[in-house]
Design a protein around this motif. Structure first.
Motif, short mmCIF file in Angstrom:
data_model
loop_
_atom_site.label_atom_id
_atom_site.label_comp_id
_atom_site.label_asym_id
_atom_site.label_seq_id
_atom_site.Cartn_x
_atom_site.Cartn_y
_atom_site.Cartn_z
N GLU A 63 0.84 -1.21 0.00
CA GLU A 63 0.00 0.00 0.00
C GLU A 63 0.87 1.25 0.00
OE1 GLU A 63 -0.68 -2.53 2.09
OE2 GLU A 63 -2.65 -3.17 1.38
N GLU A 64 2.10 1.12 0.50
CA GLU A 64 2.97 2.29 0.64
C GLU A 64 4.08 2.35 -0.40
OE1 GLU A 64 2.61 2.51 5.46
OE2 GLU A 64 4.59 2.34 4.55
N PHE A 65 4.57 1.18 -0.84
CA PHE A 65 5.73 1.16 -1.72
C PHE A 65 5.54 0.27 -2.94
CE2 PHE A 65 7.72 2.61 2.17
CZ PHE A 65 8.50 3.65 1.68
N ILE A 66 6.26 0.61 -3.99
CA ILE A 66 6.29 -0.24 -5.19
C ILE A 66 7.55 -1.09 -5.06
CG2 ILE A 66 6.46 -0.26 -7.71
CD1 ILE A 66 5.38 2.76 -7.46
N PRO A 67 7.41 -2.43 -5.02
CA PRO A 67 8.60 -3.26 -4.88
C PRO A 67 9.44 -3.25 -6.16
CG PRO A 67 6.62 -4.61 -5.11
CD PRO A 67 6.16 -3.19 -5.09
N ASP A 68 10.76 -3.07 -6.00
CA ASP A 68 11.66 -3.03 -7.15
C ASP A 68 12.71 -4.13 -7.00
OD1 ASP A 68 13.03 -2.06 -9.46
OD2 ASP A 68 12.28 -0.05 -9.02
N VAL A 77 3.15 -7.92 1.84
CA VAL A 77 4.32 -7.38 2.55
C VAL A 77 5.55 -7.51 1.63
CG1 VAL A 77 5.79 -7.56 4.61
CG2 VAL A 77 3.33 -8.00 4.78
N ILE A 78 6.37 -6.46 1.60
CA ILE A 78 7.58 -6.48 0.77
C ILE A 78 8.77 -6.92 1.62
CG2 ILE A 78 9.07 -5.15 -0.79
CD1 ILE A 78 6.70 -3.07 -0.89
N TYR A 79 9.49 -7.94 1.14
CA TYR A 79 10.66 -8.46 1.85
C TYR A 79 11.90 -8.34 0.97
CZ TYR A 79 7.16 -10.77 4.80
OH TYR A 79 6.11 -11.04 5.63
N LYS A 93 8.15 6.39 -4.34
CA LYS A 93 7.55 5.29 -3.58
C LYS A 93 8.11 3.93 -3.98
CE LYS A 93 4.32 7.63 -1.33
NZ LYS A 93 4.34 7.59 0.11
N ARG A 94 9.39 3.88 -4.35
CA ARG A 94 9.98 2.60 -4.73
C ARG A 94 10.93 2.11 -3.66
NH1 ARG A 94 9.24 0.61 -9.72
NH2 ARG A 94 7.95 1.96 -10.99
N VAL A 95 10.93 0.80 -3.48
CA VAL A 95 11.89 0.21 -2.55
C VAL A 95 12.65 -0.88 -3.29
CG1 VAL A 95 10.08 -1.29 -1.58
CG2 VAL A 95 12.21 -0.97 -0.35
N SER A 96 13.99 -0.86 -3.15
CA SER A 96 14.81 -1.88 -3.79
C SER A 96 15.94 -2.26 -2.84
CB SER A 96 15.36 -1.35 -5.12
OG SER A 96 15.86 -0.05 -4.97
N VAL A 97 16.56 -3.41 -3.11
CA VAL A 97 17.71 -3.82 -2.30
C VAL A 97 18.87 -4.09 -3.26
CG1 VAL A 97 18.62 -5.47 -0.62
CG2 VAL A 97 16.21 -4.85 -0.56
#
Ligand code: ZN
Length: 232
Positions: A63-68, A77-79, A93-97
């Motif tokens: 709901e908060e972030f776009i998984p990258d 849930v993004i892990y 709003k992107r999250v990546s590792v």
């Protein structure tokens, strides 16, 4: 390298254990930008950008972030998929590792960055950061250039500074609340390439203004000293 990674992970786990690491929803803080007729509500991510994360570590919710890249989603849930550094971009709003071994290149305070102007308001513009110095970026980052950080003298409107689509060079002056605040207050900083808002041609500098060689349209910009010279 393997040995190094092992030690880093071990230290990381120990640090967390020592701190009695727990996290509640209350840790989230809301950050509100006020600009004319516009209000953006940004929620702080569950992890701090740049933090070391392990596979299976929770990064946030969809709901908060776009998984990258480097992430996976399970039950909303993004892990993290890998051992690496979590990179959060609050504005896109992107999250990546990114893996530890690749030498992560992320903006820091005092970094000089090159980016493209996106959404523009009368007192600020969003800048999609493309490069830090000569290096390409790891991940997606967005910066904010506020009218008070354009130059020393008073500027009446961002419309005289840059327009969406322009390429600008700026300095990161703060990363408070994980938002990159930019400044163009230096002769070497400012617009590197500007495009006509009527016909999209590359504008040419003419005295204190810019002129379109195709349609003759005259516009204003806060130009960098080497306007039109550096290869992007
Ligand atoms: Zn034109």
């Amino acid at each position: 390298m393997q040995r190094f990674c092992y030690q880093v992970i071990k230290r990381f786990i120990e640090q967390r254990r020592n701190l009695g690491y727990t996290r509640s929803e209350n840790d989230s803080v809301s950050l509100i930008f006020h600009s004319k007729g516009n209000c953006m509500n940004l929620k702080s991510p569950e992890q701090k950008s740049g933090h070391l994360v392990l596979p299976g570590e929770r990064l946030g919710v969809i709901e908060e972030f776009i998984p990258d890249s480097g992430t996976y989603v399970q039950d909303g849930v993004i892990y993290s998929k890998i051992v690496g550094r979590a990179l959060m971009d609050l504005l896109s709003k992107r999250v990546s590792v990114y893996p530890l071994i690749s030498g992560v290149n992320v903006p820091k305070v005092t970094s000089t960055v090159v980016g493209q102007v996106g959404n523009a308001q009368s007192d600020n513009v969003l800048v999609r950061i493309l490069k830090i110095g000569p290096k390409k970026l790891s991940g997606v980052f967005t910066g904010v250039l506020h009218i008070s950080d354009v130059e020393e003298r008073y500027v009446t409107s961002m419309n005289d500074v840059c327009k969406p689509g322009d390429i600008i060079r700026a300095k990161v002056i703060s990363d408070k609340n994980q938002v990159y605040h930019l400044s163009t207050n230096d002769k070497g900083l400012g617009v590197m390439y500007a495009f006509c808002s009527q016909c999209s041609s590359l504008l040419e500098p003419k005295r204190h203004e810019m002129q379109c060689p195709k349609c003759g349209n005259v516009e204003r910009r806060k130009m960098a000293l080497d306007y039109g010279k550096e290869e992007i």
